[in-house]
Each structure stands twice: as structure tokens, then as C-alpha cells.
Design a protein around this motif. Sequence first.
Motif, mmCIF file in Angstrom:
data_model
loop_
_atom_site.group_PDB
_atom_site.id
_atom_site.type_symbol
_atom_site.label_atom_id
_atom_site.label_comp_id
_atom_site.label_asym_id
_atom_site.label_seq_id
_atom_site.Cartn_x
_atom_site.Cartn_y
_atom_site.Cartn_z
ATOM 1 N N MET A 465 9.326 -45.844 3.594
ATOM 2 C CA MET A 465 10.665 -46.232 3.138
ATOM 3 C C MET A 465 11.481 -46.862 4.273
ATOM 4 O O MET A 465 12.281 -47.774 4.047
ATOM 5 C CB MET A 465 11.398 -45.015 2.570
ATOM 6 N N ILE A 466 11.276 -46.382 5.508
ATOM 7 C CA ILE A 466 11.968 -46.964 6.668
ATOM 8 C C ILE A 466 11.561 -48.422 6.850
ATOM 9 O O ILE A 466 12.392 -49.305 7.093
ATOM 10 C CB ILE A 466 11.642 -46.156 7.945
ATOM 11 N N LYS A 467 10.242 -48.687 6.690
ATOM 12 C CA LYS A 467 9.708 -50.026 6.955
ATOM 13 C C LYS A 467 9.761 -50.955 5.744
ATOM 14 O O LYS A 467 9.506 -52.161 5.871
ATOM 15 C CB LYS A 467 8.247 -49.904 7.408
ATOM 16 N N ALA A 468 10.079 -50.399 4.563
ATOM 17 C CA ALA A 468 9.909 -51.125 3.306
ATOM 18 C C ALA A 468 10.698 -52.420 3.207
ATOM 19 O O ALA A 468 10.236 -53.390 2.599
ATOM 20 C CB ALA A 468 10.271 -50.216 2.135
ATOM 21 N N ASP A 469 11.884 -52.487 3.795
ATOM 22 C CA ASP A 469 12.726 -53.682 3.629
ATOM 23 C C ASP A 469 12.215 -54.880 4.412
ATOM 24 O O ASP A 469 12.506 -56.032 4.066
ATOM 25 C CB ASP A 469 14.172 -53.375 4.039
ATOM 26 N N ASN A 470 11.447 -54.612 5.481
ATOM 27 C CA ASN A 470 10.989 -55.714 6.346
ATOM 28 C C ASN A 470 9.468 -55.799 6.468
ATOM 29 O O ASN A 470 8.954 -56.468 7.346
ATOM 30 C CB ASN A 470 11.599 -55.553 7.749
ATOM 31 N N ALA A 471 8.768 -55.104 5.581
ATOM 32 C CA ALA A 471 7.298 -55.100 5.648
ATOM 33 C C ALA A 471 6.739 -56.490 5.363
ATOM 34 O O ALA A 471 7.255 -57.228 4.519
ATOM 35 C CB ALA A 471 6.737 -54.097 4.657
ATOM 36 N N MET A 472 5.670 -56.845 6.065
ATOM 37 C CA MET A 472 5.036 -58.151 5.886
ATOM 38 C C MET A 472 4.098 -58.154 4.682
ATOM 39 O O MET A 472 4.009 -59.141 3.969
ATOM 40 C CB MET A 472 4.254 -58.525 7.156
ATOM 41 N N ASP A 473 3.411 -57.041 4.476
ATOM 42 C CA ASP A 473 2.469 -56.919 3.365
ATOM 43 C C ASP A 473 3.241 -56.649 2.071
ATOM 44 O O ASP A 473 4.058 -55.730 2.013
ATOM 45 C CB ASP A 473 1.486 -55.775 3.638
ATOM 46 N N GLU A 474 2.940 -57.417 1.022
ATOM 47 C CA GLU A 474 3.641 -57.262 -0.253
ATOM 48 C C GLU A 474 3.444 -55.867 -0.845
ATOM 49 O O GLU A 474 4.315 -55.350 -1.547
ATOM 50 C CB GLU A 474 3.154 -58.317 -1.262
ATOM 51 N N ASN A 475 2.273 -55.260 -0.577
ATOM 52 C CA ASN A 475 2.012 -53.919 -1.108
ATOM 53 C C ASN A 475 2.893 -52.857 -0.453
ATOM 54 O O ASN A 475 3.097 -51.786 -1.020
ATOM 55 C CB ASN A 475 0.541 -53.542 -0.912
ATOM 56 N N ASP A 476 3.395 -53.148 0.755
ATOM 57 C CA ASP A 476 4.218 -52.187 1.485
ATOM 58 C C ASP A 476 5.702 -52.521 1.414
ATOM 59 O O ASP A 476 6.535 -51.735 1.890
ATOM 60 C CB ASP A 476 3.784 -52.135 2.963
ATOM 61 N N LYS A 477 6.026 -53.672 0.846
ATOM 62 C CA LYS A 477 7.413 -54.131 0.813
ATOM 63 C C LYS A 477 8.114 -53.639 -0.459
ATOM 64 O O LYS A 477 7.542 -53.690 -1.542
ATOM 65 C CB LYS A 477 7.459 -55.659 0.879
ATOM 66 N N ALA A 478 9.339 -53.168 -0.325
ATOM 67 C CA ALA A 478 10.110 -52.710 -1.472
ATOM 68 C C ALA A 478 10.511 -53.896 -2.345
ATOM 69 O O ALA A 478 10.904 -54.947 -1.833
ATOM 70 C CB ALA A 478 11.357 -51.958 -1.021
ATOM 71 N N VAL A 479 10.407 -53.741 -3.672
ATOM 72 C CA VAL A 479 10.758 -54.836 -4.576
ATOM 73 C C VAL A 479 12.266 -55.080 -4.571
ATOM 74 O O VAL A 479 12.720 -56.189 -4.867
ATOM 75 C CB VAL A 479 10.288 -54.536 -6.017
ATOM 76 N N GLU A 480 13.013 -54.051 -4.217
ATOM 77 C CA GLU A 480 14.469 -54.155 -4.085
ATOM 78 C C GLU A 480 14.864 -53.441 -2.797
ATOM 79 O O GLU A 480 14.319 -52.378 -2.489
ATOM 80 C CB GLU A 480 15.174 -53.492 -5.280
#
Length: 550
Positions: A465-480
Motif C-alpha cells: 500500500m505504501i508503494k502502490a501509488d508509484n509502482a512501475m508494475d501494473e499488477n502492483d499499482k493501485a487503480v486509484e
Amino acid sequence: MSTVGEKRPAESQPQVNKKSKTESRQEQKNIRNERKSHDKNYEMITQAKKVWEQLRRGDIEREEQKALMAKMMGIIGGKVQDVIFKHDASRIIQTCLKKGNAEQRNQIVEELRGHYLELSKSMYGKFIVMKAIEYCHKQRDNILAEFKNNVRKLIRHKEASTVIETFYSQFANSAQKHELLSEFYGPEMTLFNSGGGAKTLEELLEKFPEKKDSILRYMAEMLKGCMDKGTIVHSIVHKAIYQYMTLTDNKGREDMLSLLKDSLQEMIHTREGAKVAMICLSIASPKDRKNIIKAFKPYLTKIACDDYGYLVLLRLLDVTDDTVLVAKAVIGELSKHAKELFANKFGRRVFLYILAGRNTKYLSPETVKMLKEGDSIRVSKKDPEVRAQELLKATSPQLIKMVADDAAILMREKLSSQVVQEIMLHAVGDKTEAINAILALAGENIEKENHIIEDRFANRIVKAMIKADNAMDENDKAVEPLEFASKLLEVIKPNLSHFATNFGSFVVLALAEEPSTKKEVKKELKAHKKEITEAAKSNQGSKLILETVF
């Protein structure tokens, strides 16, 4: 003539001595024994039962078992055929097949030869056949030979179908399975054993393509008979139906669907049965799919937790255009058992599929391949992406609420934690309550056992959740955007140095690497360099914090 109020003299009644229940039972027992005593094998069975009472016990020594078996064979040897259809004697023979040595077992099965067909149809005799198949593997071909040309009738017989299924699913080798299955294909299958060279139905049709129509007609007729007789639960029938569904044309598949649609829930516990159900769902009309969902509803939790059943639910999600119905009737029903399902190896995959799609992190490449293959025969109007988004939108609120209500439990369980992570990253809608629930857990006393910042499963969710807003991988990135990092830092700031030098070090490292919190983390940890340096000797997370922050 008696006057009003005058008592009549009691009429004399014959005195009957009523028997007690014990006396009645004893009398009935004596009558039964009297009737049995007229049987020529009565004495032999009586002796055998006395030995059997000792032989069947699980606590006897090996030597005693050998002695009892020798005594038993002295009693029943040469007389097995005389008693095999009797209930009590049937249990004796079963025990002998289980406890005897190879020679004793062979003696019994030799005496049974010629009777396997009849025994299979008997309520008690069928168990003798199943024990013979289980313990006398060298005799299986002989037993199979007696079934030859009779499997069509046996598989539709209430008792005998259990024997055929047990033989096929538990003990048959590849050749024996093919031989049992071959009788679903009709007289043409004599080619299998007469030099035709074909070992499977596919090979036969490749060699003799002109026979395809006659074989499929025969299969359709036989499979309809199995459904009429209620033997659709057996895996051998599922295999035959799957072969038929893959080889027939669209008309044949539709006809079979019309027969199967109300009973698919009875066959999805096997690999081939699940594949049949997936084909049926793919080609079904909206009305038929609605009826199938209705039939599934009482068993949804069981289906979701089944090794193969969950695949049928994934196909249901893939092909049903009425996402409102699916969200309410399927996901809504499963959500009532969310804690149980989230923690189940297969049950969680239904929720993960909605959230993460065909992610090989949760589904094997073989499963993804099978799902893709099913897309080619899918009869649906909606674009798959549109359907997936509608389903995600319809189910997200209840999934988010589950986290808000039960984060403390779900985050600390190995399999459930993976579902929680996907909910927080990929569900759509207002996650404020769920985030607040997680922050409340993060703010608990650091002395609390399994604090979520230090729990081995919960802290993975926190890091994601900490990394979700700036994750490079789409699977790890928050949709919102979650904007979680700064909120978390505010909550755990008083204990940041504690977490940096203990099991929560990787959470602190994630905060130290996140752009929105990097500066403040460095400021807070500046005064604790000494403790972090000491912890870095044994803690990899502390070591990385030291390299990142200082």
C-alpha cells in the motif's frame, strides 16, 4: 336396568401377560436364528463369524492375524461361492481379502471367478468385488474380462456403477481405463483390441474418420441413459461426456447441454466434469446460465473450495453478461462465507480473479491457458473488458467492507492477506473505512503480539500500500491513488525507530524510499543512527535503511 349414577359391574376380561421389550427382542432373535439354522451353511457362517470378530480388530498382532486367517481359510475354503451374497458373510470375505496374504487372497478370488458380474449388482456383493480389485492387483485383468461387453449396463446400475467407478478412478492403469471407456463408444471399439492399433478414441477416429458419426450417436445414447439412471456423479461418465463434447458439433453440444444444465453441480468435482461444465457455460444462452446459477446457489461455497469447482466459477465470471446477477447471486452468496473462503487455497481465487484477472501470481499458466482456450467458444455479447470492469465495480463495495470489518483477522492470515492486498490495490470505490481500519491497527501498542507492522503477512500488505501509488508494475499499482504512506507515517512516527530496528524494518524502508515520506523519515531517524547501525548487524531491513537514509 341400571339407574343414573349406579356403577356397572366390571366386565370380565381375559388376562394377557404383556412381554417386556427385552423378551420380545429375544423372541425375535430366536425366530431369526431358527430360520437361519435351516440354511446348509449356517454352521460354517457361525464359526466364521466368531473368528471374524477377532480378525477384524485393528489391535491384533501380526502373528495372531496370521493364525486367525489360517483358521478362517480352514472354515471358508472351497465354500466362498456359497456365501458371497449374504450380508454377514460378505463382510467376512472382505476382511479376508484385506488381512490375508497373497496366497489366501488368490484362493478367494479364484473361487469368486465367474461371479464378479453378478456380485457387482448385489447390494453386499459389490463390496467384495471392490476389495478384490483393491488388494489383488494381479487379478484386475481377469475381473475386467468378466465386465467386458457389460459396462454399458453396469454403469447404469445403481450398485454396479460404484464398482466400475472405483475400478476406473482408483485402481485401473492406463490400458484398463481405455478398455472400460471403450464400451461407451459402441461395437466399433472392438478395433481397439483386434489389431487396429488405436489406444484412445482420438486415435481411433484419426485412423477411421468415417466411423465418427456412428460412435458419437452411440455415445449420446449411452450418456443419456447414465443421466436417466442417476449415475452422472461418476468420473468415468465425466470423461466420456468431455470426449463427446470436444468431438461433436455445435448441435451435439447444445443437445448435451439441454440434458446437463440442471445437474452440472453433480459433476464439477472432477477434472473432466469441471471442463464439461465450463463448456456448457460457454455455449449456454442467458436463460440457461441463469438456471445454472440458480442450481449452483446452494452449493456455491463447496464449489468454490473444490480443486476443480472453482474453475467453473471463473468461467461463469468470464461468460455471464448479467454482472448484476453474478454480483448478487454468486459473489453476494460467497461473501457470506468470506473469512472461510479467503483462507482457502481455491476459494480465494474467485475473488482474486475479479480483482487481478488472469494473473499467474495466483493462477497456474496451465489454468490461464485453459481459460483462454474457452474464450474461443464463448457465446456472449459484452466485450470481456467491459464485463470485467462491471463485475469489479459491482462487487468492490462488499469486498472493501470486508476489510473494514475484519482487517485484524484477514491481514494476519497467509492466504487471506493476499486477497486483502488485491482489494486495497485493485477494488474501486471509497476505501476510507478500510484504510482507517488498517491505520488503527498500525497505531496499536507496539507490545501487542503480531502487530501488523511486524506480522509476516500483514506487513506485506502495508508495504504494498505504501508503494502502490508509484509502482512501475501494473499488477502492483493501485487503480486509484491511496495516499497511504503519509497517513501511515503520521500514525507510527512515535515508534518509527522501534520498527526500523525490528521486524517492521522493511515497512520503514518502504517509507524511506517513497517520495512523499522520504524526507520526513530521514529526519525522524537521524537521531537513531546508532541503534539502527547495531540492528543492521543481524537485520537485513535495518541494513538497507542505513544505506538508504544515511
